[in-house]
Design an enzyme around this catalytic site. Structure first.
Site, PDB file in Angstrom:
ATOM      1  N   SER A  83       0.812  -1.214   0.000  1.00 11.96           N
ATOM      2  CA  SER A  83       0.000   0.000   0.000  1.00 11.96           C
ATOM      3  C   SER A  83       0.847   1.267   0.000  1.00 11.96           C
ATOM      4  O   SER A  83       0.299   2.364  -0.017  1.00 11.96           O
ATOM      5  CB  SER A  83      -0.917   0.012   1.226  1.00 11.96           C
ATOM      6  OG  SER A  83      -0.177   0.177   2.414  1.00 11.96           O
ATOM      7  N   THR A 190      -2.344   2.881   3.298  1.00  9.52           N
ATOM      8  CA  THR A 190      -1.491   4.060   3.355  1.00  9.52           C
ATOM      9  C   THR A 190      -0.781   3.971   4.690  1.00  9.52           C
ATOM     10  O   THR A 190      -1.221   3.220   5.556  1.00  9.52           O
ATOM     11  CB  THR A 190      -2.396   5.326   3.368  1.00  9.52           C
ATOM     12  OG1 THR A 190      -3.136   5.393   2.171  1.00  9.52           O
ATOM     13  CG2 THR A 190      -1.644   6.620   3.561  1.00  9.52           C
ATOM     14  N   THR A 208       1.670   6.961   0.477  1.00  4.86           N
ATOM     15  CA  THR A 208       0.835   5.884  -0.052  1.00  4.86           C
ATOM     16  C   THR A 208       1.106   5.605  -1.526  1.00  4.86           C
ATOM     17  O   THR A 208       1.596   6.482  -2.248  1.00  4.86           O
ATOM     18  CB  THR A 208      -0.654   6.270   0.083  1.00  4.86           C
ATOM     19  OG1 THR A 208      -1.474   5.163  -0.262  1.00  4.86           O
ATOM     20  CG2 THR A 208      -1.016   7.442  -0.801  1.00  4.86           C
ATOM     21  N   ARG A 218      -4.628   9.520 -10.944  1.00  2.18           N
ATOM     22  CA  ARG A 218      -5.542   9.666  -9.805  1.00  2.18           C
ATOM     23  C   ARG A 218      -4.738  10.077  -8.568  1.00  2.18           C
ATOM     24  O   ARG A 218      -3.697   9.506  -8.269  1.00  2.18           O
ATOM     25  CB  ARG A 218      -6.267   8.359  -9.554  1.00  2.18           C
ATOM     26  CG  ARG A 218      -7.207   8.358  -8.326  1.00  2.18           C
ATOM     27  CD  ARG A 218      -6.538   7.835  -7.082  1.00  2.18           C
ATOM     28  NE  ARG A 218      -7.471   7.670  -5.978  1.00  2.18           N
ATOM     29  CZ  ARG A 218      -7.108   7.389  -4.727  1.00  2.18           C
ATOM     30  NH1 ARG A 218      -5.821   7.248  -4.425  1.00  2.18           N
ATOM     31  NH2 ARG A 218      -8.000   7.252  -3.774  1.00  2.18           N
ATOM     32  N   VAL A 219      -5.224  11.039  -7.847  1.00  4.44           N
ATOM     33  CA  VAL A 219      -4.579  11.483  -6.609  1.00  4.44           C
ATOM     34  C   VAL A 219      -5.581  11.326  -5.474  1.00  4.44           C
ATOM     35  O   VAL A 219      -6.746  11.717  -5.610  1.00  4.44           O
ATOM     36  CB  VAL A 219      -4.110  12.952  -6.730  1.00  4.44           C
ATOM     37  CG1 VAL A 219      -3.609  13.471  -5.394  1.00  4.44           C
ATOM     38  CG2 VAL A 219      -3.022  13.080  -7.793  1.00  4.44           C
ATOM     39  N   GLY A 220      -5.132  10.748  -4.365  1.00  3.82           N
ATOM     40  CA  GLY A 220      -6.022  10.557  -3.214  1.00  3.82           C
ATOM     41  C   GLY A 220      -5.898  11.693  -2.211  1.00  3.82           C
ATOM     42  O   GLY A 220      -5.473  12.809  -2.536  1.00  3.82           O
ATOM     43  N   ASP A 221      -6.247  11.380  -0.986  1.00  5.69           N
ATOM     44  CA  ASP A 221      -6.230  12.409   0.065  1.00  5.69           C
ATOM     45  C   ASP A 221      -4.839  12.612   0.680  1.00  5.69           C
ATOM     46  O   ASP A 221      -4.554  13.676   1.239  1.00  5.69           O
ATOM     47  CB  ASP A 221      -7.226  12.052   1.171  1.00  5.69           C
ATOM     48  CG  ASP A 221      -6.969  10.681   1.797  1.00  5.69           C
ATOM     49  OD1 ASP A 221      -6.383   9.795   1.114  1.00  5.69           O
ATOM     50  OD2 ASP A 221      -7.357  10.484   2.957  1.00  5.69           O
ATOM     51  N   THR A 241      -6.058   7.171   6.662  1.00  6.55           N
ATOM     52  CA  THR A 241      -5.857   6.096   5.704  1.00  6.55           C
ATOM     53  C   THR A 241      -7.252   5.671   5.241  1.00  6.55           C
ATOM     54  O   THR A 241      -8.241   5.969   5.899  1.00  6.55           O
ATOM     55  CB  THR A 241      -5.136   4.884   6.326  1.00  6.55           C
ATOM     56  OG1 THR A 241      -5.922   4.376   7.414  1.00  6.55           O
ATOM     57  CG2 THR A 241      -3.757   5.246   6.857  1.00  6.55           C
ATOM     58  N   GLY A 242      -7.294   4.968   4.125  1.00  8.45           N
ATOM     59  CA  GLY A 242      -8.594   4.535   3.629  1.00  8.45           C
ATOM     60  C   GLY A 242      -8.942   5.234   2.329  1.00  8.45           C
ATOM     61  O   GLY A 242      -8.074   5.835   1.689  1.00  8.45           O
TER      62      GLY A 242
HETATM   63  N1  GLY Z   1      -5.843   7.257   1.455  1.00  8.38           N
HETATM   64  C1  GLY Z   1      -5.069   6.857   0.366  1.00  8.38           C
HETATM   65  C2  GLY Z   1      -5.696   7.026  -0.932  1.00  8.38           C
HETATM   66  O1  GLY Z   1      -6.904   6.913  -1.070  1.00  8.38           O
HETATM   67  O2  GLY Z   1      -4.986   7.258  -1.884  1.00  8.38           O
END
Ligand code: GLY
Length: 353
Positions: A83, A190, A208, A218-221, A241-242
């Site tokens: 991850s 993450t 992560t 794609r970019v996460g949080d 995380t998540g």
């Molecule tokens: N929290 C990590 C992601 O969704 O990229």
């Protein structure tokens, strides 16, 4: 009940107890009674080695930012953690794209990188964005160009294990009979790590490989300050995380630190943020189950300047890592919902942390 009055309600013991009775929500003390103030290190469940390393750095007189980055580097370098960093699960094209952010409390500065390819320690690059540029976030080609200019070496981050997982995912997607009965690993895990030293200085990092099999770019949080990480040296630190998409719509880390600033304990602040996400998720069909509950995992971690800590996730059974200055161990995270037998979350069963 309005959002504000619900928060006030939650903050009271009676409100918390009523919610606990109604929804499976479980509250626990943030710190052991009588435990001394910092140093403390908190991380997601995959971060037990990170919290140990970070505490070593703090004890040796290192700054909290040095400590948390040294901690998560262990996980970024670990090919078995799929991850984060090296060996992380790739995007749909089989390319590992990494996101990371760092934030330093005493200087209230932050740096981040997103969709960074070929560099195994994005947290180190994020730190240099903070220290050596006037910017906060660099993405994609620009982030890679910056990393190379700073002396980072490019390498293929796909391990044999993660390449095989990608091939299996592709076979499943195309309906290949060889893939039948074989489980595709899926993660939006993450590592988040936050720390406070004995002087009350705070720092945090989130790093992560993001949502496995994501669209390229794609970019996460995790690299978004206020969503995947936030630190206010007067108050505390929080991270997540998540499933990043859900957190990007609610900016939970900022929300959690602000709640602590208004007097909420870390665990309570995490639970309130989850309540806020859960309320919005009811409006988003692809993120809710038939009962309107989230169909994905999301976990928050929080640490106050005084060294109180807590964590919470949507579902029962999550753990997080804490070095409280005495011992380094996993603790149970609070939760909003008891998991229902037989139910799966969106995209498979994510690993906590
Ligand atoms: N929290 C990590 C992601 O969704 O990229």
């Amino acid at each position: 009940m309005t959002a504000l009055s619900r928060r006030d309600f939650l903050r009271t013991g009676a409100g918390a107890a009523a919610l606990a009775a109604g929804s499976g929500l479980k509250l626990r003390a943030a710190t052991a009674p009588g435990s001394p103030p910092g140093p403390r290190v908190v991380a997601s469940g995959n971060g037990l080695k990170a919290t140990a390393k970070a505490m070593d750095v703090l004890r040796a007189g290192g700054a909290p930012l040095d400590a948390v980055i040294a901690g998560v580097n262990i996980v970024e370098d670990d090919p078995d953690d799929m991850s984060v960093g090296y060996g992380g699960l790739p995007n749909e094209d089989g390319v590992v794209e990494l996101d990371a952010s760092v934030m330093d409390g005493p200087t209230h500065s932050a740096g981040a990188v997103a969709a960074l390819r070929n560099i195994r320690n994005p947290s180190k690059v994020a730190r240099l964005v903070m220290e050596r540029t006037p910017h906060v976030l660099l993405v994609g080609e620009g982030a890679l160009k910056f990393a190379k200019a700073q002396g980072f070496e490019e390498e293929d981050l796909l391990t044999e294990k993660s390449r095989e997982a990608w091939m299996l995912w592709k076979e499943k997607k195309s309906g290949a009979p060889e893939a039948e009965g074989r489980e595709v690993p899926t993660t939006h895990g993450t590592i988040n790590c936050i720390a406070v030293d004995a002087a009350g200085r705070l720092a945090g990092v989130t790093t992560t490989s993001g949502l496995s099999w994501k669209l390229a770019g794609r970019v996460g949080d995790s690299p978004v300050i206020g969503a995947g990480l936030y630190v206010d040296n007067d108050i505390g630190a929080a991270g997540s995380t998540g499933l990043g998409e859900a957190n990007l719509l609610t900016c939970a880390s900022f929300r959690i630190v602000e709640a602590m600033g208004r007097g909420a304990g870390p665990e309570q602040a995490c639970l309130e943020a989850l309540e806020a996400v859960a309320a919005k998720v009811r409006l988003i069909p692809r993120l809710r189950d038939a009962d309107g509950r989230p169909n994905f995992g999301l976990e928050f971690y929080a640490l106050s300047k005084k060294g109180e800590f807590g964590a919470a996730g949507f579902f029962e059974g999550g753990r997080y890592a804490v070095h409280d200055g005495v011992e380094n161990r996993h603790r149970d995270a609070a939760y909003l919902f008891k998991r229902r037998p037989g139910r799966r979350r969106a995209g498979g069963e994510p690993r906590p942390g």
